[in-house]
Motif scaffolding. Structure first.
Motif, short mmCIF file in Angstrom:
data_model
loop_
_atom_site.label_atom_id
_atom_site.label_comp_id
_atom_site.label_asym_id
_atom_site.label_seq_id
_atom_site.Cartn_x
_atom_site.Cartn_y
_atom_site.Cartn_z
N SER A 99 0.93 3.19 -3.83
CA SER A 99 0.49 4.78 -3.41
C SER A 99 1.28 5.77 -3.80
O SER A 99 0.79 7.09 -4.05
N GLY B 241 -6.98 11.02 1.33
CA GLY B 241 -6.36 10.56 0.22
C GLY B 241 -5.51 9.34 0.25
O GLY B 241 -5.95 8.36 -0.72
N SER B 242 -4.73 9.07 1.23
CA SER B 242 -4.13 7.90 1.57
C SER B 242 -5.11 6.65 1.56
O SER B 242 -5.18 5.63 1.01
N LEU C 80 -8.17 6.58 0.73
CA LEU C 80 -8.99 6.24 -0.51
C LEU C 80 -7.94 5.35 -1.48
O LEU C 80 -8.68 4.53 -2.01
N LEU C 81 -6.68 5.80 -1.61
CA LEU C 81 -6.07 5.13 -2.36
C LEU C 81 -5.98 3.77 -2.10
O LEU C 81 -5.77 2.84 -2.96
N PHE C 82 -5.62 3.46 -0.67
CA PHE C 82 -5.51 2.12 -0.35
C PHE C 82 -6.86 1.10 -0.43
O PHE C 82 -6.66 0.12 -1.07
N LEU D 78 -8.62 1.99 -3.37
CA LEU D 78 -8.48 1.56 -4.71
C LEU D 78 -7.75 0.43 -4.92
O LEU D 78 -7.99 -0.22 -5.96
N LEU D 79 -6.55 0.49 -4.15
CA LEU D 79 -5.61 -0.71 -4.35
C LEU D 79 -6.09 -1.96 -4.03
O LEU D 79 -5.93 -3.02 -4.63
N PHE E 215 0.58 -1.17 -0.14
CA PHE E 215 0.08 0.07 0.15
C PHE E 215 0.77 1.12 -0.15
O PHE E 215 0.51 2.10 -0.72
N SER E 216 1.86 1.29 1.00
CA SER E 216 2.92 2.56 0.90
C SER E 216 3.50 2.85 -0.44
O SER E 216 3.72 4.02 -0.79
N ILE F 56 2.99 7.22 -8.40
CA ILE F 56 2.49 8.66 -8.42
C ILE F 56 3.93 9.41 -8.51
O ILE F 56 3.95 10.32 -9.39
#
Length: 242
Positions: free
Chosen positions: A115, A219-220, A222-224, A226-227, A111-112, A119
């Motif tokens: 994300s 945002g983090s 949300l990205l997690f 989505l991943l 995840f880290s 980017i």
């Protein structure tokens, strides 16, 4: 020539966002990711261990060369070179993950890294353009991070759960607390916790300091999510087939 591309005079090698060289780096990165997926079955065989150690080598060389480069230019500094930037930490986490095959390390690293590193490839905080050493080191390091995580999914076969999202998010916040403490002690800006990046980045659209930190939190997460979505869909489809 080698001495020239190892200097620290970035005005001689300016980086331009979405320039031809940057777009080429993005395309090569995407091509490597797609190639790993297409040839995943082949890699699972005789190439599995070889690719693993190639990735470990790239990760280690990327970090060592970065530190040596700063040292050669007599610019090594605790405000820049400690491994508390998100992608720097991802590099260390991915190295440990590949060597140990530790699942918990994979959860945090995936995840880290996915994300942050991906980017960074698209919108890098980079001051040196092609053909400077830093240009190649930057993209090699971030691509190696992303490929390491995809390797664990497509080659090793690790999968994520919703609990992985929670654990990774908590771990990221724990790391941020440590990075913030380091920032206060040495006057750094690791993880951009003290101010925004100087280069254009998605953080520019998240408000002013300190409010953008709250936006980064949301945002983090949300990205997690989505991943995690492809893993949730895969799990749902597998259940539907039974």
């Amino acid at each position: 020539m080698i001495r020239e591309v190892l200097n620290f005079r970035y005005e001689e090698y300016p980086f331009e966002l979405f320039s031809a060289s940057h777009l080429a780096a993005i395309m090569v990165s995407i091509g490597c990711m797609v190639g790993l997926y297409i040839f995943r079955d082949y890699v699972k065989g005789s190439m599995k261990n070889l690719l693993k150690w190639v990735l470990v080598t790239f990760l280690v060389l990327s970090e060592v060369s970065f530190q040596v480069w700063y040292g050669l230019n007599d610019l090594w500094d605790v405000t820049i070179n400690l491994p508390f930037q998100l992608c720097s930490m991802s590099l260390y986490l991915c190295t440990i993950m590949l060597i140990s095959n530790n699942y918990r390390m994979f959860e945090i690293s995936f995840f880290s890294s996915m994300s942050g590193a991906f980017i960074a490839i698209v919108t890098p905080e980079l001051f040196f353009g092609y053909p400077h050493f830093r240009f190649f080191q930057f993209f090699l390091a971030h691509l190696s991070i992303v490929l390491s995580c995809l390797y664990m999914v497509w080659i090793v076969g690790y999968r994520l759960s919703f609990g992985s999202v929670i654990r990774a998010f908590m771990a990221l916040n724990g790391i941020a607390v440590v990075a913030y403490a380091v920032n206060k002690v040495v006057g750094a800006n690791y993880m951009f916790l003290m101010h925004k990046p100087y280069n254009a980045s998605p953080i520019d659209y998240l408000g002013e300091y300190p409010w953008y930190l709250l936006s980064l939190e949301g945002g983090s997460l949300l990205l997690f999510l989505l991943l995690y979505a492809p893993f949730a869909l895969f799990k749902k489809n597998r259940k539907g087939e039974r």
